[in-house]
Design a protein around this motif. Structure first.
Motif, PDB file in Angstrom:
ATOM      1  N   VAL A   1       1.493 -45.305  14.695  1.00  0.00           N
ATOM      2  CA  VAL A   1       0.607 -45.006  13.418  1.00  0.00           C
ATOM      3  C   VAL A   1      -0.127 -46.197  13.219  1.00  0.00           C
ATOM      4  CG1 VAL A   1       0.687 -44.282  11.199  1.00  0.00           C
ATOM      5  CG2 VAL A   1       2.275 -43.285  12.797  1.00  0.00           C
ATOM      6  N   THR A   2       0.508 -47.458  13.018  1.00  0.00           N
ATOM      7  CA  THR A   2      -0.267 -48.551  12.736  1.00  0.00           C
ATOM      8  C   THR A   2      -1.630 -48.751  13.546  1.00  0.00           C
ATOM      9  OG1 THR A   2       1.772 -49.645  11.756  1.00  0.00           O
ATOM     10  CG2 THR A   2      -0.064 -51.120  12.172  1.00  0.00           C
ATOM     11  N   GLY A   3      -1.214 -48.838  14.971  1.00  0.00           N
ATOM     12  CA  GLY A   3      -2.328 -48.961  15.968  1.00  0.00           C
ATOM     13  C   GLY A   3      -3.414 -48.054  16.018  1.00  0.00           C
ATOM     14  N   THR A   4      -3.274 -46.767  15.777  1.00  0.00           N
ATOM     15  CA  THR A   4      -4.109 -45.546  15.568  1.00  0.00           C
ATOM     16  C   THR A   4      -5.139 -45.950  14.616  1.00  0.00           C
ATOM     17  OG1 THR A   4      -2.419 -44.041  16.523  1.00  0.00           O
ATOM     18  CG2 THR A   4      -4.418 -43.163  15.295  1.00  0.00           C
ATOM     19  N   ILE A   5      -4.427 -46.435  13.054  1.00  0.00           N
ATOM     20  CA  ILE A   5      -5.355 -46.632  12.056  1.00  0.00           C
ATOM     21  C   ILE A   5      -6.140 -47.808  12.101  1.00  0.00           C
ATOM     22  CG2 ILE A   5      -5.209 -47.142   9.491  1.00  0.00           C
ATOM     23  CD1 ILE A   5      -2.521 -45.373   9.463  1.00  0.00           C
TER      24      ILE A   5
ATOM     25  N   ARG B   1       4.384 -38.134  24.052  1.00  0.00           N
ATOM     26  CA  ARG B   1       4.401 -38.191  22.685  1.00  0.00           C
ATOM     27  C   ARG B   1       3.245 -38.656  21.905  1.00  0.00           C
ATOM     28  NH1 ARG B   1       6.533 -40.898  18.192  1.00  0.00           N
ATOM     29  NH2 ARG B   1       7.260 -39.586  16.535  1.00  0.00           N
ATOM     30  N   ASN B   2       3.338 -40.370  22.189  1.00  0.00           N
ATOM     31  CA  ASN B   2       2.307 -41.030  21.634  1.00  0.00           C
ATOM     32  C   ASN B   2       0.893 -40.581  21.948  1.00  0.00           C
ATOM     33  OD1 ASN B   2       4.520 -42.403  20.219  1.00  0.00           O
ATOM     34  ND2 ASN B   2       4.214 -44.358  21.563  1.00  0.00           N
ATOM     35  N   MET B   3       0.425 -40.548  23.051  1.00  0.00           N
ATOM     36  CA  MET B   3      -0.577 -40.124  23.640  1.00  0.00           C
ATOM     37  C   MET B   3      -1.108 -38.856  22.676  1.00  0.00           C
ATOM     38  SD  MET B   3      -0.936 -40.611  27.731  1.00  0.00           S
ATOM     39  CE  MET B   3      -2.557 -40.003  27.688  1.00  0.00           C
ATOM     40  N   LEU B   4      -0.460 -37.962  22.262  1.00  0.00           N
ATOM     41  CA  LEU B   4      -0.746 -36.767  21.466  1.00  0.00           C
ATOM     42  C   LEU B   4      -1.212 -37.222  20.301  1.00  0.00           C
ATOM     43  CD1 LEU B   4       1.665 -33.898  22.159  1.00  0.00           C
ATOM     44  CD2 LEU B   4      -0.787 -33.829  22.557  1.00  0.00           C
TER      45      LEU B   4
ATOM     46  N   ILE C   1       5.895 -37.788  12.149  1.00  0.00           N
ATOM     47  CA  ILE C   1       7.038 -37.151  11.372  1.00  0.00           C
ATOM     48  C   ILE C   1       7.545 -36.028  12.238  1.00  0.00           C
ATOM     49  CG2 ILE C   1       7.786 -36.006   9.417  1.00  0.00           C
ATOM     50  CD1 ILE C   1       5.869 -37.996   7.780  1.00  0.00           C
ATOM     51  N   PHE C   2       6.660 -35.102  12.354  1.00  0.00           N
ATOM     52  CA  PHE C   2       7.162 -34.055  12.797  1.00  0.00           C
ATOM     53  C   PHE C   2       7.160 -33.718  14.601  1.00  0.00           C
ATOM     54  CE2 PHE C   2       5.093 -32.972   8.781  1.00  0.00           C
ATOM     55  CZ  PHE C   2       6.229 -32.205   8.145  1.00  0.00           C
ATOM     56  N   LEU C   3       6.398 -34.700  15.269  1.00  0.00           N
ATOM     57  CA  LEU C   3       6.593 -34.535  16.948  1.00  0.00           C
ATOM     58  C   LEU C   3       7.824 -35.092  17.100  1.00  0.00           C
ATOM     59  CD1 LEU C   3       3.266 -35.174  18.422  1.00  0.00           C
ATOM     60  CD2 LEU C   3       4.337 -33.051  18.289  1.00  0.00           C
ATOM     61  N   PRO C   4       8.987 -34.417  18.181  1.00  0.00           N
ATOM     62  CA  PRO C   4      10.068 -35.119  18.225  1.00  0.00           C
ATOM     63  C   PRO C   4       9.779 -36.262  19.212  1.00  0.00           C
ATOM     64  CG  PRO C   4       9.792 -33.014  19.638  1.00  0.00           C
ATOM     65  CD  PRO C   4       8.462 -33.136  18.438  1.00  0.00           C
ATOM     66  N   GLU C   5      10.984 -37.076  19.101  1.00  0.00           N
ATOM     67  CA  GLU C   5      10.711 -38.406  19.774  1.00  0.00           C
ATOM     68  C   GLU C   5      11.007 -38.053  21.434  1.00  0.00           C
ATOM     69  OE1 GLU C   5      10.508 -41.329  19.287  1.00  0.00           O
ATOM     70  OE2 GLU C   5      10.613 -41.225  17.040  1.00  0.00           O
ATOM     71  N   GLU C   6      10.251 -38.796  22.118  1.00  0.00           N
ATOM     72  CA  GLU C   6      10.313 -38.667  23.580  1.00  0.00           C
ATOM     73  C   GLU C   6      11.474 -38.387  24.182  1.00  0.00           C
ATOM     74  OE1 GLU C   6       7.569 -38.100  26.860  1.00  0.00           O
ATOM     75  OE2 GLU C   6       7.241 -38.473  24.745  1.00  0.00           O
ATOM     76  N   TYR C   7      12.749 -39.004  23.775  1.00  0.00           N
ATOM     77  CA  TYR C   7      14.016 -38.906  24.675  1.00  0.00           C
ATOM     78  C   TYR C   7      14.573 -37.378  24.014  1.00  0.00           C
ATOM     79  CZ  TYR C   7      16.505 -39.709  20.049  1.00  0.00           C
ATOM     80  OH  TYR C   7      16.930 -39.244  18.590  1.00  0.00           O
ATOM     81  N   LEU C   8      14.074 -36.654  23.112  1.00  0.00           N
ATOM     82  CA  LEU C   8      14.460 -35.286  22.761  1.00  0.00           C
ATOM     83  C   LEU C   8      13.749 -34.349  23.852  1.00  0.00           C
ATOM     84  CD1 LEU C   8      14.335 -35.281  18.885  1.00  0.00           C
ATOM     85  CD2 LEU C   8      16.453 -35.274  20.439  1.00  0.00           C
ATOM     86  N   ASP C   9      12.322 -34.744  24.157  1.00  0.00           N
ATOM     87  CA  ASP C   9      11.851 -33.851  25.110  1.00  0.00           C
ATOM     88  C   ASP C   9      12.623 -33.827  26.664  1.00  0.00           C
ATOM     89  OD1 ASP C   9       8.466 -34.618  24.003  1.00  0.00           O
ATOM     90  OD2 ASP C   9      10.218 -33.128  23.419  1.00  0.00           O
ATOM     91  N   ALA C  10      13.094 -35.269  26.811  1.00  0.00           N
ATOM     92  CA  ALA C  10      13.696 -35.382  27.938  1.00  0.00           C
ATOM     93  C   ALA C  10      15.153 -34.725  28.088  1.00  0.00           C
ATOM     94  CB  ALA C  10      14.026 -36.894  28.198  1.00  0.00           C
ATOM     95  N   ILE C  11      15.731 -34.542  27.086  1.00  0.00           N
ATOM     96  CA  ILE C  11      16.785 -33.835  27.134  1.00  0.00           C
ATOM     97  C   ILE C  11      16.854 -32.421  27.298  1.00  0.00           C
ATOM     98  CG2 ILE C  11      18.822 -33.086  25.561  1.00  0.00           C
ATOM     99  CD1 ILE C  11      18.856 -35.416  23.769  1.00  0.00           C
ATOM    100  N   GLU C  12      15.648 -31.826  26.763  1.00  0.00           N
ATOM    101  CA  GLU C  12      15.229 -30.260  26.920  1.00  0.00           C
ATOM    102  C   GLU C  12      14.908 -30.185  28.444  1.00  0.00           C
ATOM    103  OE1 GLU C  12      12.327 -29.665  24.199  1.00  0.00           O
ATOM    104  OE2 GLU C  12      13.333 -29.824  22.505  1.00  0.00           O
ATOM    105  N   GLU C  13      14.322 -31.250  29.051  1.00  0.00           N
ATOM    106  CA  GLU C  13      13.952 -31.053  30.574  1.00  0.00           C
ATOM    107  C   GLU C  13      15.280 -31.555  31.385  1.00  0.00           C
ATOM    108  OE1 GLU C  13      10.236 -33.059  30.913  1.00  0.00           O
ATOM    109  OE2 GLU C  13       9.329 -32.031  29.239  1.00  0.00           O
ATOM    110  N   ASP C  14      16.255 -31.802  30.847  1.00  0.00           N
ATOM    111  CA  ASP C  14      17.452 -32.486  31.884  1.00  0.00           C
ATOM    112  C   ASP C  14      17.157 -33.674  32.281  1.00  0.00           C
ATOM    113  OD1 ASP C  14      18.111 -29.084  32.628  1.00  0.00           O
ATOM    114  OD2 ASP C  14      18.986 -30.276  31.080  1.00  0.00           O
ATOM    115  N   GLU C  15      16.199 -34.479  31.856  1.00  0.00           N
ATOM    116  CA  GLU C  15      15.882 -35.705  32.462  1.00  0.00           C
ATOM    117  C   GLU C  15      16.451 -36.811  31.569  1.00  0.00           C
ATOM    118  OE1 GLU C  15      11.708 -35.659  32.351  1.00  0.00           O
ATOM    119  OE2 GLU C  15      11.348 -34.288  33.689  1.00  0.00           O
TER     120      GLU C  15
END
Length: 488
Positions: free
Chosen positions: A150-154, A392-395, A441-455
């Motif tokens: 967030v800081t870097g984007t602003i 996630r961060n790229m989005l 706030i609303f996008l899940p952390e990257e590791y949650l995406d990895a769980i969903e994809e069994d990675e």
């Protein structure tokens, strides 16, 4: 408590609580003033020129120097819980230029005159400063919401949105009859080239003074070209008397919100600078002493910004370039800050300094500010790269930058919004900041995406947890989020 190694210890001639003799303290103070002078006055020159406040610029520059001196004294001296007790120089922040310009143009579009523009700007900044005062006591929790992405984007948005101002000045300035003339561009690139060449030298003092040397040579060349008219110097009194709320006191919610957004991230920037200063001064960067110092320093930053608004100056922030002066001189004594404070206050009491600086041709100023504003954008990019540009961060970054820059490029996109929302979201900083915070706030952390994809890799997650600082040791996150100063 962190104990510096012997090589670091030998770098300091005077430690934090040592008292250098008069000549050593004065020489070190002069170098700090030299390194920070351009950063202190430039935001006022830019804002005053863009908003057509030329008659008030000498006084505003005087107050910027005056308040910087007072703020530096408060930060180093410490008054109870206020002040870091470090050799930290306070100065006007480049981070606020775009949002203050938006506030000024908002009032101007309604037919407001000079006094109304300035009373609104300083009234809004006065109240917004207390956001940093409040957040100073919760910096550990703030970093969970305002993360490095967030800081870097602003910060990137801040730099990119100001490039237009710098390039316009390079061409001659807003409304110039000779906008884009080759003489203007030649002056701008002369200053730009001098700063680049001086930065390539291995002599630290030349690098520290590169911008002020470039501006000085550009000013002399412009004078020889007939672009500096001392006859046009405004009639100013011999001494500036600081007057609280000299232009009155006004408040506007539409102007307040963008300024408040920037006050959300300046504590992270200042915390990074205070952390770096603590390390250079051989002070602890973890534990209760460090945490107390950071909170006290940020509290001083916020109160100094409120004081700046009271005395008609832009918001204050801890300067980072002065950390380089400490390394150069080997003098980390906070007593040097008393000398710096006296020098800045004396400069501020004489408006003739501001009157002369106001004659600086726009192309000369633009050649220097192009580098400054570009550095702001690069600072944000560097923070983003260190935060990691995974999916996630790229989005977050792409959407936030796209919306912020899109509004700046095509303001008509907001035409159908109610006037209240239009006035709030016409600032690209506000749009980009809200987008980045909400997506974070609303996008899940990257590791949650990895769980969903069994990675998901449990061993890797344990390593990540072990590498993260505890709730008390926040130095790494703070330094990453704010280690490149916006004043450069």
């Amino acid at each position: 408590m962190t104990t510096p190694d012997s090589s670091t210890r030998s770098d300091l001639i005077y430690g934090l609580d040592d008292r250098p003799h008069f000549s050593a303290a004065l020489f070190a103070a002069l170098q700090h003033v030299l390194a920070s002078f351009v950063g202190i006055i430039t935001p006022t020159l830019i804002i005053g020129g863009a908003l057509g406040l030329q008659s008030e610029v000498p006084y505003l520059i005087s107050m910027a120097l005056f308040v910087s001196g007072l703020g530096t004294f408060i930060q180093a001296r410490r008054f109870g819980p206020i002040g870091s007790g470090l050799l930290c120089l306070q100065g006007t922040s480049f981070a606020f230029i775009s949002v203050i310009l938006s506030a000024g143009f908002l009032v101007k579009s309604r037919g407001g005159g000079t006094d109304e523009i300035l009373s609104t700007i300083f009234g809004v900044c006065f109240f917004a400063a207390f956001i940093e005062v409040a957040l100073s006591q919760f910096i550990g929790k703030l970093r969970k919401l305002i993360t490095p992405v967030v800081t870097g984007t602003i910060i990137t948005l801040m730099g990119l949105s100001l490039i237009k101002v710098a390039v316009t000045d390079m061409a001659g300035g807003f409304g110039a009859p000779d906008l884009g003339a080759m003489s203007n561009l030649g002056l701008a690139f002369l200053v730009l080239g001098i700063i680049v060449v001086l930065n390539r030298f291995d002599i630290p003092i030349l690098r520290l003074a590169a911008i002020i040397i470039g501006l000085g040579i550009g000013f002399v060349v412009a004078w020889a070209m007939g672009k500096v008219d001392f006859a046009a110097m405004p009639d100013v009194p011999a001494v500036s008397i600081p007057v609280p709320f000299k232009y009155g006191f006004s408040f506007d919610w539409y102007a307040f919100i963008p300024v408040a957004v920037v006050f959300l991230i300046t504590p992270l920037e200042a915390a990074g600078d205070l952390t770096a200063n603590s390390m250079i001064s051989q002070q602890p960067v973890r534990g209760p002493v460090y945490i107390r110092r950071i909170k006290s320093g940020l509290l001083a930053d916020g109160l100094n910004s409120a004081m700046a608004a009271l005395f008609s100056s832009m918001p204050m922030v801890t300067f980072a370039q002065n950390n380089g002066v400490i390394q150069l001189t080997g003098v980390a004594s906070r007593y040097v800050a008393y000398f710096i404070a006296v020098l800045l206050v004396l400069l501020g009491l004489f408006p003739m300094v501001g009157a002369v600086l106001q004659l600086m041709p726009k192309p000369v100023l633009g050649g220097a500010t192009l580098i400054m504003f570009g550095t702001v954008a690069v600072a944000g990019i560097k923070i983003l790269s260190e935060a990691g540009l995974h999916r996630r961060n790229m989005l977050i970054v792409s959407i936030s930058l796209g919306l912020g820059l899109g509004v700046a490029a095509v303001p008509e996109v907001l035409r159908e919004l109610p006037s209240a929302l239009h006035n709030i979201f016409e600032s690209p900083i506000t749009v980009g900041a809200f987008a980045a915070i909400l997506l974070n706030i609303f996008l899940p952390e990257e590791y949650l995406d990895a769980i969903e994809e069994d990675e998901f890799d449990p061993e890797a997650s344990i390593v990540e947890v072990m590498q993260n600082p505890s709730s008390e040791d926040i130095a790494n996150d703070l330094a990453r989020a704010g280690k490149v100063s916006l004043q450069r």
